[in-house]
Design a protein around this motif. Structure first.
Motif, PDB file in Angstrom:
ATOM      1  N   GLN A 208     -55.254 -86.104  67.341  1.00  0.00           N
ATOM      2  CA  GLN A 208     -56.306 -86.120  68.351  1.00  0.00           C
ATOM      3  C   GLN A 208     -57.489 -86.958  67.883  1.00  0.00           C
ATOM      4  OE1 GLN A 208     -56.283 -85.103  71.458  1.00  0.00           O
ATOM      5  NE2 GLN A 208     -58.381 -85.723  71.798  1.00  0.00           N
ATOM      6  N   PHE A 209     -57.845 -86.830  66.612  1.00  0.00           N
ATOM      7  CA  PHE A 209     -58.945 -87.605  66.040  1.00  0.00           C
ATOM      8  C   PHE A 209     -58.659 -89.102  66.152  1.00  0.00           C
ATOM      9  CE2 PHE A 209     -60.785 -89.693  62.294  1.00  0.00           C
ATOM     10  CZ  PHE A 209     -62.122 -89.489  62.564  1.00  0.00           C
ATOM     11  N   VAL A 210     -57.451 -89.496  65.788  1.00  0.00           N
ATOM     12  CA  VAL A 210     -57.048 -90.908  65.858  1.00  0.00           C
ATOM     13  C   VAL A 210     -57.082 -91.403  67.303  1.00  0.00           C
ATOM     14  CG1 VAL A 210     -55.071 -92.450  65.558  1.00  0.00           C
ATOM     15  CG2 VAL A 210     -55.718 -90.887  63.723  1.00  0.00           C
ATOM     16  N   ARG A 211     -56.586 -90.576  68.235  1.00  0.00           N
ATOM     17  CA  ARG A 211     -56.620 -90.970  69.645  1.00  0.00           C
ATOM     18  C   ARG A 211     -58.054 -91.191  70.121  1.00  0.00           C
ATOM     19  NH1 ARG A 211     -52.112 -87.250  70.071  1.00  0.00           N
ATOM     20  NH2 ARG A 211     -53.537 -85.555  70.555  1.00  0.00           N
ATOM     21  N   GLU A 212     -58.986 -90.375  69.659  1.00  0.00           N
ATOM     22  CA  GLU A 212     -60.392 -90.532  70.041  1.00  0.00           C
ATOM     23  C   GLU A 212     -60.957 -91.855  69.531  1.00  0.00           C
ATOM     24  OE1 GLU A 212     -62.350 -88.808  72.104  1.00  0.00           O
ATOM     25  OE2 GLU A 212     -60.613 -87.562  72.542  1.00  0.00           O
ATOM     26  N   LEU A 213     -60.622 -92.224  68.301  1.00  0.00           N
ATOM     27  CA  LEU A 213     -61.090 -93.504  67.766  1.00  0.00           C
ATOM     28  C   LEU A 213     -60.576 -94.658  68.625  1.00  0.00           C
ATOM     29  CD1 LEU A 213     -60.609 -93.095  63.903  1.00  0.00           C
ATOM     30  CD2 LEU A 213     -62.758 -93.058  65.171  1.00  0.00           C
ATOM     31  N   ILE A 214     -59.293 -94.639  68.901  1.00  0.00           N
ATOM     32  CA  ILE A 214     -58.693 -95.733  69.674  1.00  0.00           C
ATOM     33  C   ILE A 214     -59.265 -95.765  71.092  1.00  0.00           C
ATOM     34  CG2 ILE A 214     -56.533 -96.621  70.635  1.00  0.00           C
ATOM     35  CD1 ILE A 214     -55.185 -95.448  68.041  1.00  0.00           C
ATOM     36  N   ARG A 215     -59.449 -94.586  71.699  1.00  0.00           N
ATOM     37  CA  ARG A 215     -60.048 -94.540  73.042  1.00  0.00           C
ATOM     38  C   ARG A 215     -61.429 -95.179  73.055  1.00  0.00           C
ATOM     39  NH1 ARG A 215     -58.699 -88.872  73.673  1.00  0.00           N
ATOM     40  NH2 ARG A 215     -56.640 -88.872  74.542  1.00  0.00           N
TER      41      ARG A 215
ATOM     42  N   LEU B 262     -67.531 -93.216  60.045  1.00  0.00           N
ATOM     43  CA  LEU B 262     -67.355 -92.772  61.421  1.00  0.00           C
ATOM     44  C   LEU B 262     -68.564 -93.160  62.271  1.00  0.00           C
ATOM     45  CD1 LEU B 262     -65.483 -91.318  63.337  1.00  0.00           C
ATOM     46  CD2 LEU B 262     -66.472 -89.164  62.569  1.00  0.00           C
ATOM     47  N   GLN B 263     -69.759 -93.018  61.717  1.00  0.00           N
ATOM     48  CA  GLN B 263     -70.973 -93.405  62.444  1.00  0.00           C
ATOM     49  C   GLN B 263     -71.001 -94.917  62.692  1.00  0.00           C
ATOM     50  OE1 GLN B 263     -73.611 -91.510  59.635  1.00  0.00           O
ATOM     51  NE2 GLN B 263     -74.218 -89.974  61.155  1.00  0.00           N
TER      52      GLN B 263
ATOM     53  N   LYS C 202     -69.885 -86.798  67.705  1.00  0.00           N
ATOM     54  CA  LYS C 202     -70.179 -85.408  68.035  1.00  0.00           C
ATOM     55  C   LYS C 202     -69.161 -84.547  67.289  1.00  0.00           C
ATOM     56  CE  LYS C 202     -70.407 -82.136  71.831  1.00  0.00           C
ATOM     57  NZ  LYS C 202     -70.188 -81.938  73.266  1.00  0.00           N
ATOM     58  N   ILE C 203     -69.651 -83.706  66.410  1.00  0.00           N
ATOM     59  CA  ILE C 203     -68.758 -82.857  65.605  1.00  0.00           C
ATOM     60  C   ILE C 203     -69.025 -81.406  65.982  1.00  0.00           C
ATOM     61  CG2 ILE C 203     -68.168 -82.095  63.269  1.00  0.00           C
ATOM     62  CD1 ILE C 203     -69.075 -84.898  62.324  1.00  0.00           C
ATOM     63  N   SER C 204     -67.972 -80.663  66.170  1.00  0.00           N
ATOM     64  CA  SER C 204     -68.139 -79.240  66.452  1.00  0.00           C
ATOM     65  C   SER C 204     -67.083 -78.444  65.715  1.00  0.00           C
ATOM     66  CB  SER C 204     -68.055 -78.980  67.952  1.00  0.00           C
ATOM     67  OG  SER C 204     -66.752 -79.224  68.417  1.00  0.00           O
TER      68      SER C 204
END
Length: 94
Positions: free
Chosen positions: A31-38, A76-77, A88-90
């Motif tokens: 999911q993390f990787v998908r967020e980066l690519i998105r 990441l920033q 945004k980290i939760s």
């Protein structure tokens, strides 16, 4: 022509409980990787363009997007800034 990767993946999920368990264990990383690519796609950028804005190489961006290593918060920033996104980290109840 053979099966697509997606078809093979679905077949393995159905047939191999060990594969399915390991995939589920790694879902957060995927999911993390998908967020980066998105974020990059939303910005209409190539890996090379993101790398140039970050002051790094395309291969570094590719490694971030492959999930091979977990980036530092600073990296990441930089990635987020380069793609016009924000971090945004939760932490949620599990």
């Amino acid at each position: 022509m053979g099966k697509s990767m997606e078809e093979k993946h679905r077949e393995m999920l159905d047939r191999d409980p060990g594969y399915a368990l390991e995939y589920a264990r790694m879902e957060e990383e995927f999911q993390f990787v998908r967020e980066l690519i998105r974020a990059r796609v939303r910005a209409g950028m190539t890996q090379q363009q993101v790398a140039e804005k970050m002051g790094t190489t395309q291969s570094t961006v590719a490694r971030l997007e492959s999930g091979g290593t977990m980036p530092s918060l600073r990296s990441l920033q930089k990635y987020a800034w380069a793609t016009g996104s924000k971090v945004k980290i939760s932490l949620e109840d599990g």
